[in-house]
Design an enzyme around this catalytic site. Structure first.
Site, PDB file in Angstrom:
ATOM      1  N   TRP A 172       0.824  -1.220   0.000  1.00  0.00           N
ATOM      2  CA  TRP A 172       0.000   0.000   0.000  1.00  0.00           C
ATOM      3  C   TRP A 172       0.852   1.262   0.000  1.00  0.00           C
ATOM      4  O   TRP A 172       0.449   2.297  -0.514  1.00  0.00           O
ATOM      5  CB  TRP A 172      -0.922   0.023   1.221  1.00  0.00           C
ATOM      6  N   ASP A 173       2.028   1.186   0.598  1.00  0.00           N
ATOM      7  CA  ASP A 173       2.852   2.385   0.714  1.00  0.00           C
ATOM      8  C   ASP A 173       3.281   2.888  -0.657  1.00  0.00           C
ATOM      9  O   ASP A 173       3.695   4.036  -0.807  1.00  0.00           O
ATOM     10  CB  ASP A 173       4.075   2.095   1.581  1.00  0.00           C
ATOM     11  N   GLU A 187      -0.232  -1.681  12.477  1.00  0.00           N
ATOM     12  CA  GLU A 187      -0.170  -3.137  12.372  1.00  0.00           C
ATOM     13  C   GLU A 187       0.010  -3.827  13.713  1.00  0.00           C
ATOM     14  O   GLU A 187      -0.025  -5.052  13.786  1.00  0.00           O
ATOM     15  CB  GLU A 187       0.969  -3.525  11.443  1.00  0.00           C
ATOM     16  N   LYS A 214       1.813   1.180  16.224  1.00  0.00           N
ATOM     17  CA  LYS A 214       3.122   0.998  15.598  1.00  0.00           C
ATOM     18  C   LYS A 214       3.501   2.233  14.791  1.00  0.00           C
ATOM     19  O   LYS A 214       4.655   2.559  14.628  1.00  0.00           O
ATOM     20  CB  LYS A 214       3.067  -0.233  14.699  1.00  0.00           C
ATOM     21  N   GLN A 215       2.476   2.914  14.265  1.00  0.00           N
ATOM     22  CA  GLN A 215       2.722   4.008  13.340  1.00  0.00           C
ATOM     23  C   GLN A 215       1.483   4.898  13.275  1.00  0.00           C
ATOM     24  O   GLN A 215       0.457   4.559  13.843  1.00  0.00           O
ATOM     25  CB  GLN A 215       3.005   3.442  11.958  1.00  0.00           C
TER      26      GLN A 215
END
Lengths: 771, 771
Positions: A359-360, A488, A601-602
């Site tokens: 996806w990034d 995630e 996580k982010q």
């Protein structure tokens, strides 16, 4: 990309810094245990090739792993993919293999090498390296290597070697080869797993005097063709061929102070993406090829790239060089020669994630191309169009409708994530792709693309979400159960805000596209509607879902929740969870435990707001930032840049700059401790976004380009280019003033600067304002 | 045990049937591709040894994997466990290695072998095998082997070989060895993974004339000692020793019609669990050992086992033999020689799950021992007591209180499940262990055990749950989030009914234990309370949680829900999900997808009701059975028996018998397609439960033994023994009458038969009633 954890090496590395000037990144220290990590760092490429900074003259076993990758060239992998067996990026023929003897002594680097340097020149995309070697009889020889992967003709690469006798006469034997004796790195070769031999993907070799053909073990039995033109002034040149390699060696005596230069140009074609590779190779061998001429054209091509892509900053030379380093790799990796491929998580710089696309790609890297090189952006989207059928198969195989773009796709668009690590849940990638289509359309105005390709992507992704939602009788709303959002560390959640918002956006975008096209191209749209059986009912259903979907939000606090149970999880003391710089899951508590805790996580909610900045109020953004920032451990390389973009938009200068430094230096400092396995391309794109969307404050809405700059104190000035709806505009920002200049005479551009609207035209191409 | 999926071979096998008579299981067909699966099926053992039915005279590579396992003897594994590196059950020295030559021709079985048979005699725990071999010059030789692992002296095993020349004179060379050239099977050697060489755990060997000592690569550097006594009437016996093996060979001519018999007795000790192993081996070597005498004692010991363990049924000879086969393996596997070990999921019959112990130990196998051999049951519980410290460490390492018994434990009680496949969530194992303590106490009345050991287990497990619950403000109830219940197809759920009910039961049991002990042993209990800092507050907290925990239940439907979101999942068409006999996850949809659907891998709510039968009404049981049964795919070997028990209790005769057949024949028919990797011990226990708790309708409550029999039509009569609170009672049931006979004269037993209470005493030891 959670399952990376199985690839992480437990190498203890301290943050380290090298030397940067405006256009170069240089390392002056040779350390054996950091070599392979720096191999990644000094990768060069041209979108066709990715060539790690490995040493030409290596003779150790490890150097069969050197690392030259070609876009879309894969070998048979090791685990079952969701269709067939997995694939992995293939380490191809070492086109730069060199063997050097000094007085019959094998020259290879050791810790005793003096004056070592390795350097990448960002401006010209060249990698050079050198050192002084001392023979057993104390003779000193200076050796240097230069290489490039041509940005002009992407099938070509060049190499130059210089050898100089510093202290004595010395007999040199120099061999230069195309060497097919290479293997992939075995992922499990890192501690604590038992070392496994590397996998060799070459199942057949044809070795001739100056070219080799290899056949790979992939399903296509891809054939790779390599040929070389060698230049040398020597007289004792001898052709050499063995079972693995071809090339030539020459022996000569170098007198004290004398220097000898060798150059070569290599050419590569493959049977998978290139037409008539065999003929191409023949033509190359018959042509008159000159290293210096190819170098000149290559450098010229790089100049053109930088003309539009560079972001110039003054005030901090380190930041300047490192920001360019981030952009450099986006330029190096883009497969502009084809529309059948896109960009892997680690590009062509390492074998982690098997070269696959996530996806990034759309969310982190793609914006750079949209705003600076729309033709390239269109090609990257075409990869998703070409793999639409695979995404539809994937949906069907998983009992869904429409197109379920997989989480981690190989070059054919097939899910490569190993089973049971969450690919099934990570459906936001599907709306992320739709978002990229819409973003491309907004920024370029390319109706033709949407009509021909984009609309179909929007339709099938919208269909996916329409079938993926459930109606929850209790909540009296549509819900999306069992998903994994960008964070995630939350294994599986229900109603992830990012996922639900983007899913609705996906359906809205599809409907909006149909309406726009209906007006502008009624006939074509009708044909499309008939061809794809688009019903009124399903379009109404999209609308209904959009109106009635559950978005977890605490009204009284104006707080968007990552998911509907986020507040039910236990708060966590980040000092206890992450006492060192290492990831939580590598130190205190396993991945599966994190479902119990409020730990991200982010960026997740914050990221959602960055993607749709005009959908949320500044207050909501601030609240989200302040709520999630302390709960975020940044164990993903995708985190710093998004927090940075948001910090910039919230005018939090200190935080923004802190995040900029973390993002921009991520690979250079090996912050994630896994640069060895390849560079972090999402972070490159993220760093660019931080500069572009964050510091320059660029966004777009409804055909208007927004600019709201906010430079850090340490920067005096920032210059960049925006390509928007066919216009190319130069932006120059300082804390004192802002200057815009439209570069194309036929252009017409609406801009909104710091809240006020302007119009640039061919007649009035320039505005300048004090701030 | 979800992660088994990675071990499953894709071998296509049709259901197959062999010959069963009352006491024997026999196979008369040799098929190479089924050999290793039948190796597992014909395992024998005595709790110290598990010896697969491998062929003594094998000479292929594969036979280094033969399979002799010793309780608690492990080698270094291949992945990181939650403390240190994983371990795995170790394939030890092949004590039965034989090499046979006929006219210098290697005798080994081929498809041409005639009159092949392999048979286990359940009554005496002996495995025999034989066939007629034809030499290249057409001579026929009959060969047979017999072996046993002594139930009398668990360190001993015996072997007998018979060779008969059927048609001609033939020169025979016979070698019999202790062979250390063995390796473990590599788990990944199954398709589609690349074949890997087996792992050898022996790091040192000492080979002498008649004994060998090996050192393993485990953390304890365990030493294994083996010695043998060989008997033979031959005169040309020659001792042979090489780097791997020791033993003797002899050459002789067998005349037509002549038969030669060899016997041997082997002895084994180890440095990990046995005292003075070296001296023991010396004593054995110096002793006068006779095969026939050891065999006699062994057979006698088996007779004693069967006296109390057998369930006799008349009316169906197949069912009789196969039911005994299930019980047989529970007898073979129990490590009665120690209280430091328990029983692995595959016992000592294969390497799957690394020999580790799971929840099914307490919930499936343990009841058999409680009701037939309480001393053995106590020892099995002592394993949990000895590993209580490891469970407390595990809790701490995971940020919890008390004792978190891990999901899959090695012999030291350390979590061995690979990371991130759900061990962290599968906490019901903790209350399952507490349940076993309570069950043991109920059935045996062994206060001393509870006071000394059991109470501490109950305390620390209760403490775990008290800290694991969260209070949910919205639900106004205690909840247990992020768990995996018995239905492993639901990856992670909140408020699994089984987990919550059993957790509360755990806390109640602890409190009840304290109250009981307070009354009977006030001093000892006070000491305990002080030593373990048991506070009034925590005991009150347990009660409060018990009163206010969320148990998902649909009141209007009287339906217990597997978890609080079960009804939000999509219904699934089982025909689409499981079109063949293969597991869903191997055919239609991956494991991770199943969170989306109402599909149960195995009994979950139904199982909960079986464990606490007096807590639920018959109506609730019927409703649960009818709701979940069609949603259950039985992809776990733990499913059939529990549905069978419930079907029996609901008087659904047809269903019960259908489930009995599925459970009882599970390994014999290789229903799970992985018998090759070891037999399914939970199912053995489950099959016994189906007969005992289901057909005989045995349960207990408050010091009373309940008997509510319900035989299938095809059975005329069923006889079994119950050991309850020091009493041993024989039960004989037919559809016409029921007879009970107390066997101990001092006994006193309260029974409830078909709802009416009786009392058996030494004076009135017998009751008989028509039904």
């Amino acid at each position: 990309m959670y399952y990376e954890l199985k690839f992480t090496c437990n190498i203890k590395r301290k943050g380290e810094r090298m030397k940067y000037t405006g256009w170069t990144i240089c390392n002056n220290e040779y350390e054996a245990e950091k070599k392979r990590s720096r191999d990644a760092l000094f990768t060069i490429g041209n979108g066709y090739f990715g060539i790690r900074g490995f040493f030409e003259e290596d003779t150790e076993d490890v150097d069969r792993l050197g690392g030259i990758y070609m876009a879309g060239i894969v070998g048979r992998g090791t685990y079952p993919a969701w269709e067939g067996t997995s694939r992995e990026l293939c380490n191809v023929t070492n086109i730069f293999r060199v063997k050097l003897l000094a007085d019959k002594e094998n020259i290879r680097i050791t810790d005793k090498a003096e004056d070592f340097y390795q350097m990448v020149d960002l401006k010209s995309g060249m990698y050079s390296r050198g050192y002084v070697y001392t023979t057993n009889s104390h003779k000193k020889i200076k050796i240097s290597f230069v290489r490039f992967a041509s940005m002009h003709n992407r099938h070509l690469a060049g190499q130059k070697i210089e050898i100089e006798a510093l202290t004595d006469n010395v007999e040199i034997q120099a061999g230069r080869f195309l060497d097919t004796n290479v293997t992939n790195l075995n992922k499990e070769s890192c501690e604590p797993y038992p070392i496994q031999p590397g996998r060799n993907h070459i199942i057949e070799r044809e070795i001739s005097g100056n070219h080799v053909v290899t056949t790979l073990d992939d399903v296509d039995k891809t054939r790779l063709y390599f040929a070389q033109h060698l230049e040398s002034c020597g007289e004792n040149r001898k052709q050499v061929t063995d079972e693995f390699a071809c090339g030539e060696t020459e022996i000569f005596v170098l007198e004290k102070g004398e220097k000898r230069i060798f150059t070569k140009v290599v050419c590569a074609y493959n049977s998978k993406y290139d037409k008539e590779p065999e003929q191409q190779i023949k033509a190359f061998l018959n042509a008159d090829i000159c290293y210096e001429e190819e170098l000149r054209k290559h450098t010229e091509a790089w100049k053109e790239k930088w003309d539009v892509s560079d972001i110039t900053i003054s005030g901090n030379e380190d930041d300047q060089a490192v920001l360019r380093y981030n952009i450099f790799h986006l330029l190096c990796v883009c497969p502009e020669h084809t529309d059948k491929l896109s960009i892997g998580a680690r590009g062509l710089t390492g074998e982690m994630y098997e070269g696959c696309v996530f996806w990034d790609n759309e969310i982190f890297k793609f914006p750079f191309f949209v705003y600076t090189n729309p033709e390239a952006a269109r090609k990257l989207l075409m990869f998703r169009y070409h793999t639409l059928e695979a995404a539809k198969r994937h949906a069907k195989r998983n009992w869904f409708e429409g197109a379920m773009y997989p989480w981690q796709v190989c070059e054919k668009g097939i899910e490569q994530t190993p089973y049971n690590v969450g690919a099934y849940y990570s459906i936001h990638v599907i709306s992320d792709i739709a978002h990229a289509v819409q973003q491309y359309w907004n920024v370029t105005g390319d109706d033709e693309f949407v009509l021909k390709y984009g609309a179909e992507i929007l339709l099938e992704t919208a269909r996916f979400f329409a079938g993926r939602v459930d109606y929850d009788e209790e909540a009296k709303a549509y819900v999306i159960r069992a998903v994994r959002g960008p964070n995630e560390y939350d294994v599986i959640v229900n109603n992830n805000a990012y996922t639900n918002v983007m899913a609705v956006e996906n359906m809205k975008t599809a409907e909006k596209a149909f309406r726009t096209l209906e007006e502008k191209y009624p006939e074509e749209l009708e044909k499309f509607i008939n061809e794809h059986n688009v019903t009124k009912e399903e379009r109404q259903k999209w609308e209904e879902i959009g109106k009635n979907i559950l978005i977890p939000y605490v009204k009284k606090d104006k707080l968007y929740l990552e998911d509907d149970a986020y507040l039910k999880r236990r708060p966590v003391d980040m000092k206890k969870a992450k006492p060192t710089g290492k990831r939580i899951i590598d130190t205190t508590i396993p991945y599966e435990a994190l479902m119990m805790y409020q730990v991200s996580k982010q960026a997740d909610v914050v990221h959602m707001m960055n993607l749709l900045p005009h959908m949320f109020t500044d207050e909501e953004k601030r609240i989200a930032y302040e709520f999630y920032e302390p709960k975020t451990c940044h164990d993903s390389s995708l985190s710093y840049s998004q927090y940075g973009v948001m910090a910039a938009n919230l005018n939090n200068e200190e935080e923004t700059y802190r995040y900029f430094r973390k993002a921009a230096y991520l690979d250079i400092d090996d912050r994630q401790l896994n640069t060895i396995s390849g560079l972090h391309f999402a972070n490159f794109g993220g760093t660019w976004q931080l500069a572009y969307f964050g510091y320059a404050g660029i966004s777009e809405d409804n055909n208007v380009l927004y600019i709201n700059p906010n430079l850090p104190k340490v920067w005096n000035e920032m210059k960049l280019t925006v390509v928007f709806r066919g216009n190319r505009v130069k932006v120059c920002v300082s804390d004192k003033k802002l200057q815009l200049e439209l570069q194309n005479k036929q252009g017409e551009l609406f801009v909104n600067v710091d809240g006020r609207e302007y119009k640039l035209t061919g007649e009035e191409p320039r505005i300048q304002m004090d701030r």
